[in-house]
Design a protein around this motif. Structure first.
Motif, mmCIF file in Angstrom:
data_model
loop_
_atom_site.group_PDB
_atom_site.id
_atom_site.type_symbol
_atom_site.label_atom_id
_atom_site.label_comp_id
_atom_site.label_asym_id
_atom_site.label_seq_id
_atom_site.Cartn_x
_atom_site.Cartn_y
_atom_site.Cartn_z
ATOM 1 N N ARG A 169 -51.713 69.524 -5.531
ATOM 2 C CA ARG A 169 -50.920 69.282 -6.732
ATOM 3 C C ARG A 169 -49.778 68.341 -6.376
ATOM 4 N NH1 ARG A 169 -50.745 73.815 -10.701
ATOM 5 N NH2 ARG A 169 -48.699 72.934 -11.066
ATOM 6 N N PRO A 170 -49.471 67.379 -7.243
ATOM 7 C CA PRO A 170 -48.396 66.442 -6.920
ATOM 8 C C PRO A 170 -47.027 67.108 -6.842
ATOM 9 C CG PRO A 170 -49.221 66.042 -9.130
ATOM 10 C CD PRO A 170 -50.105 67.082 -8.510
ATOM 11 N N ASP A 171 -46.858 68.259 -7.499
ATOM 12 C CA ASP A 171 -45.567 68.936 -7.471
ATOM 13 C C ASP A 171 -45.528 70.065 -6.447
ATOM 14 O OD1 ASP A 171 -47.372 70.511 -8.829
ATOM 15 O OD2 ASP A 171 -45.990 71.086 -10.418
ATOM 16 N N ALA A 172 -46.574 70.177 -5.607
ATOM 17 C CA ALA A 172 -46.615 71.229 -4.596
ATOM 18 C C ALA A 172 -45.620 70.919 -3.488
ATOM 19 C CB ALA A 172 -48.021 71.354 -4.018
ATOM 20 N N VAL A 173 -45.042 71.957 -2.947
ATOM 21 C CA VAL A 173 -44.070 71.820 -1.874
ATOM 22 C C VAL A 173 -44.747 72.211 -0.574
ATOM 23 C CG1 VAL A 173 -41.855 72.640 -1.001
ATOM 24 C CG2 VAL A 173 -42.222 72.399 -3.471
ATOM 25 N N ASP A 174 -44.645 71.341 0.451
ATOM 26 C CA ASP A 174 -45.224 71.675 1.745
ATOM 27 C C ASP A 174 -44.541 72.910 2.313
ATOM 28 O OD1 ASP A 174 -47.040 69.647 1.697
ATOM 29 O OD2 ASP A 174 -45.839 68.269 2.892
ATOM 30 N N GLY B 278 -46.291 75.647 8.023
ATOM 31 C CA GLY B 278 -47.508 74.958 8.416
ATOM 32 C C GLY B 278 -48.528 74.798 7.314
ATOM 33 N N GLY B 279 -48.264 75.328 6.125
ATOM 34 C CA GLY B 279 -49.190 75.151 5.009
ATOM 35 C C GLY B 279 -49.133 73.723 4.503
ATOM 36 N N ASP B 280 -50.091 73.351 3.682
ATOM 37 C CA ASP B 280 -50.142 71.965 3.207
ATOM 38 C C ASP B 280 -49.914 71.831 1.712
ATOM 39 O OD1 ASP B 280 -52.459 72.979 2.196
ATOM 40 O OD2 ASP B 280 -53.789 71.604 3.258
ATOM 41 N N GLY B 281 -49.407 72.875 1.063
ATOM 42 C CA GLY B 281 -49.111 72.774 -0.362
ATOM 43 C C GLY B 281 -50.314 72.966 -1.255
ATOM 44 N N THR B 282 -51.451 73.401 -0.710
ATOM 45 C CA THR B 282 -52.647 73.549 -1.531
ATOM 46 C C THR B 282 -52.797 74.947 -2.103
ATOM 47 O OG1 THR B 282 -53.983 74.106 0.396
ATOM 48 C CG2 THR B 282 -53.910 71.779 -0.271
ATOM 49 N N ASP B 283 -51.856 75.836 -1.808
ATOM 50 C CA ASP B 283 -52.020 77.216 -2.238
ATOM 51 C C ASP B 283 -51.283 77.525 -3.533
ATOM 52 O OD1 ASP B 283 -49.601 78.730 0.047
ATOM 53 O OD2 ASP B 283 -49.464 77.055 -1.319
ATOM 54 N N GLY B 284 -50.955 76.510 -4.310
ATOM 55 C CA GLY B 284 -50.304 76.734 -5.593
ATOM 56 C C GLY B 284 -48.844 77.112 -5.444
ATOM 57 N N ALA B 285 -48.155 76.552 -4.465
ATOM 58 C CA ALA B 285 -46.762 76.899 -4.212
ATOM 59 C C ALA B 285 -45.890 76.651 -5.431
ATOM 60 C CB ALA B 285 -46.238 76.099 -3.016
ATOM 61 N N ALA B 286 -46.173 75.634 -6.204
ATOM 62 C CA ALA B 286 -45.412 75.361 -7.417
ATOM 63 C C ALA B 286 -46.144 75.966 -8.598
ATOM 64 C CB ALA B 286 -45.256 73.860 -7.610
ATOM 65 N N GLU B 287 -45.431 76.682 -9.436
ATOM 66 C CA GLU B 287 -46.069 77.308 -10.585
ATOM 67 C C GLU B 287 -45.945 76.409 -11.797
ATOM 68 O OE1 GLU B 287 -45.057 81.842 -9.228
ATOM 69 O OE2 GLU B 287 -44.658 81.200 -11.260
#
Length: 124
Positions: free
Chosen positions: A93-98, A102-111
């Motif tokens: 997601r473009p608004d995801a936060v790394d 060590g995560g890459d922001g693909t786990d839905g960090a931004a709601e």
């Protein structure tokens, strides 16, 4: 819109990963609804492991797999999909936060209720 490249990502309303029967069907419905739809197909659908399709709706006598695959892609393109012959390595997601852990922001960090994600391909 700027040119789409694997490095820049692919910004569309809908990105479908997989260009087999299910992916093309999803693409047809979203494109016909008016959504800008991109279908990624790396070309090795499990469907291609079959020599001949039998008992498939609409083809009572069966159909050659490559013919069916071509018909599915033609239908998706006629509906308005863009098909890219490439593999998707990750969706972010473009608004995801790394994640600093060590995560890459693909786990839905931004709601968000918006489905404005991008897909990145490996460019091969």
């Amino acid at each position: 819109m700027s040119p789409e490249t694997p490095e820049a990502g692919f910004d569309r309303d809908v990105v479908v990963v997989g260009g087999g029967p299910a992916g093309c069907s999803a693409g047809v419905f979203t494109a016909r609804y008016g959504l800008d739809t991109l279908v990624f197909d790396r070309g090795n659908s499990s469907l291609r492991q079959c020599a001949h399709l039998e008992n498939y709706l609409g083809f009572p006598g069966g159909i050659d797999v490559e013919t069916f695959y071509a018909l599915a892609h033609d239908h998706a393109e006629e509906a308005g999909c863009t098909i890219v012959a490439d593999m998707v390595e990750r969706v972010r997601r473009p608004d995801a936060v790394d994640d600093p852990e060590g995560g890459d922001g693909t786990d839905g960090a931004a709601e968000s209720d918006e489905s404005d994600g991008t897909a990145e391909s490996d460019g091969s």
